[in-house]
Design a protein around this motif. Structure first.
Motif, mmCIF file in Angstrom:
data_model
loop_
_atom_site.group_PDB
_atom_site.id
_atom_site.type_symbol
_atom_site.label_atom_id
_atom_site.label_comp_id
_atom_site.label_asym_id
_atom_site.label_seq_id
_atom_site.Cartn_x
_atom_site.Cartn_y
_atom_site.Cartn_z
ATOM 1 N N ARG A 241 0.817 -1.220 0.000
ATOM 2 C CA ARG A 241 0.000 0.000 0.000
ATOM 3 C C ARG A 241 0.851 1.270 0.000
ATOM 4 N N ARG A 242 2.166 1.130 0.148
ATOM 5 C CA ARG A 242 3.043 2.304 0.082
ATOM 6 C C ARG A 242 3.028 2.906 -1.328
ATOM 7 N N ASP A 243 3.387 4.185 -1.400
ATOM 8 C CA ASP A 243 3.491 4.825 -2.708
ATOM 9 C C ASP A 243 4.656 4.266 -3.515
ATOM 10 N N SER A 244 5.770 3.942 -2.827
ATOM 11 C CA SER A 244 6.945 3.498 -3.576
ATOM 12 C C SER A 244 7.870 2.680 -2.684
ATOM 13 N N PHE A 245 8.635 1.823 -3.338
ATOM 14 C CA PHE A 245 9.735 1.099 -2.712
ATOM 15 C C PHE A 245 10.604 0.548 -3.833
ATOM 16 N N THR A 246 11.847 0.216 -3.486
ATOM 17 C CA THR A 246 12.761 -0.315 -4.496
ATOM 18 C C THR A 246 12.532 -1.797 -4.744
ATOM 19 N N GLY A 268 -8.125 -5.620 -1.559
ATOM 20 C CA GLY A 268 -8.062 -4.438 -2.409
ATOM 21 C C GLY A 268 -6.708 -4.099 -2.992
ATOM 22 N N ILE A 269 -5.728 -4.996 -2.894
ATOM 23 C CA ILE A 269 -4.418 -4.736 -3.481
ATOM 24 C C ILE A 269 -4.492 -5.017 -4.983
#
Length: 325
Positions: A241-246, A268-269
Motif C-alpha cells: 500500500r506504500r506509494d513506492s519502494f525499491t 483491495g491490493i
C-alpha cells in the motif's frame, strides 16, 4: 573512529584491482573497507599510518606502479589520494551535510578542508565534470595549477528493512555485514536479537511494524521473513500500500505466494502491485533451504537490485548535468 586517514583510488591506468573512487579508512590499529591489490593495500596502509604518527602533511597524492614497484602481475598504475581527516571533516562525512551533497572536492596541495556542494552553479575552484563523458572520480587542476580530487558523491546507501529475527534473519545480517548497505532489523521479540550486531545494522524492537513501514524512505527495500504467516500477510499488505519502494521480498514457497495473492486481492491490493512482490526469494536454481544458503542467495539478489538502482540513478543524473553545462 579517532585519528584516521581516508585513502581513495584517484586515478587508475591499465589493469588495476579497484576503480577510481574506491576507498578505505585507516586508523592506527584498524582498517575499514579495501582498495584491493594485496601489496598495494599493504603499502597504502603503511603510508597512511605514517601520516598519523610522523606528522606528515595531511594530504598526499602518490603514484604506485603495480608491476615494477610492487611486483604485482596486474601491472597497471594507481594514484592514491591520502587525507588525514580532521574531527570536523569526520563529522561532515557522517552527517546530513554529506548526504545532501552531490560533489566532494578535495584540495590535494593544501591543508584546507574539502568542499561539499550540490550547487552546480556555485563559484568552485574547478568546473565540475560532465558525468556523461567523464569518470565520477578524477583529479583536476584549477587556474593556479593546484590539484583537486573531484568525486561524485555516492553516500546514499541502499536501506533494507528486514522483518524477522529468526535463523534466516540472523544469517542475512551476518552476510550483509560488510556490504554497502544499511539495515533496520525489526522484530517484536527482544530476546531474539544477538548481543551485538554489525555496524551497518540498527535494531528496532517493536510490535507496531506497520509504523516502521509507513515512515521508511521512498527508495527503501523490504524483506519479510517473520515467524508468523499472519504477520507476514499484514506486513506485505502495508508494504504494497506504500506509494513506492525499491524491492519487496517475502520468504515462502510458490504455494504461499498464491495464497497471499488471493487474500491480498480480496483486501483491495491491485494486480500490478502484487507483481512487485518477490516470492519465493533468492536467485533461480539455488534450491538449498539452510539459513546460510538462503542468505547467500538473497544477498546476491539484493546486490543485483541495488546495482541496477545505482545505474539508474546515475543515468537520471546525466541529462541534468548536460543541461547545466
Amino acid at each position: 573512529p579517532g585519528p584516521c586517514v581516508l585513502v581513495t583510488v584517484a586515478v587508475a591506468q591499465g589493469s588495476v584491482p579497484r576503480e577510481p573512487g574506491a576507498k578505505m579508512l585507516v586508523s592506527a590499529t584498524t582498517q575499514f573497507d579495501t582498495i584491493g591489490g594485496g601489496h598495494l593495500e599493504l603499502q597504502a596502509c603503511l603510508a597512511a599510518r605514517a601520516m598519523l604518527v610522523e606528522g606528515l602533511p595531511r594530504r598526499q597524492f602518490t603514484r604506485f606502479a603495480l608491476g615494477p614497484t610492487l611486483g604485482q602481475c596486474c601491472g597497471g598504475v594507481v594514484w592514491l589520494a591520502f587525507e588525514r581527516l580532521t574531527a570536523r571533516e569526520q563529522e561532515r562525512l557522517s552527517q546530513s551535510e554529506m548526504k545532501a551533497a552531490t560533489w566532494r572536492l578535495v584540495p590535494l596541495d593544501s591543508e584546507e578542508d574539502f568542499i561539499l556542494t550540490s550547487d552546480m552553479a556555485a563559484n568552485l575552484p574547478v568546473a565540475l565534470p560532465d558525468l556523461a563523458r567523464s569518470d565520477a572520480c578524477q583529479v583536476m587542476q584549477d587556474e593556479q595549477g593546484r590539484r583537486w580530487l573531484v568525486e561524485h558523491c555516492t553516500t546514499s546507501l541502499p536501506h533494507l528493512y528486514l522483518f524477522g529475527a529468526g535463523h534466516v534473519g540472523a544469517a542475512l545480517v551476518r552476510a550483509l555485514a560488510d556490504l554497502p548497505c544499511r539495515i533496520t532489523w525489526i522484530d517484536e521479540r527482544e530476546d531474539q536479537f544477538p548481543q551485538s550486531v554489525p555496524a551497518n545494522v540498527s535494531i528496532e524492537c517493536t510490535d507496531t511494524s506497520q509504523a516502521v513501514i509507513e515512515q521508511a524512505e521512498a527508495r527503501a527495500s523490504f524483506l519479510v521473513i517473520t515467524h508468523s504467516h499472519a504477520l507476514d500477510q499484514q506486513l506485505a499488505e502495508a508494504i504494497l500500500r506504500r506509494d513506492s519502494f525499491t524491492w519487496f521480498g517475502l520468504i515462502g514457497s510458490r504455494t504461499k505466494r498464491i495464497q497471499f495473492e488471493r487474500r491480498l486481492r480480496a483486501r483491495g491490493i491491485a494486480e500490478e502491485r502484487l507483481q512487485q512482490m518477490v516470492c519465493p526469494i533468492g536467485l533461480p536454481r539455488i534450491e538449498g533451504k539452510t539459513p546460510a544458503v538462503i542468505a547467500a542467495s538473497v544477498c546476491a539478489q539484493l546486490l543485483q537490485v541495488w546495482e541496477a538502482q545505482a545505474r539508474q540513478a546515475a543515468d537520471n543524473a546525466r541529462p541534468d548535468l548536460r543541461n547545466r553545462a
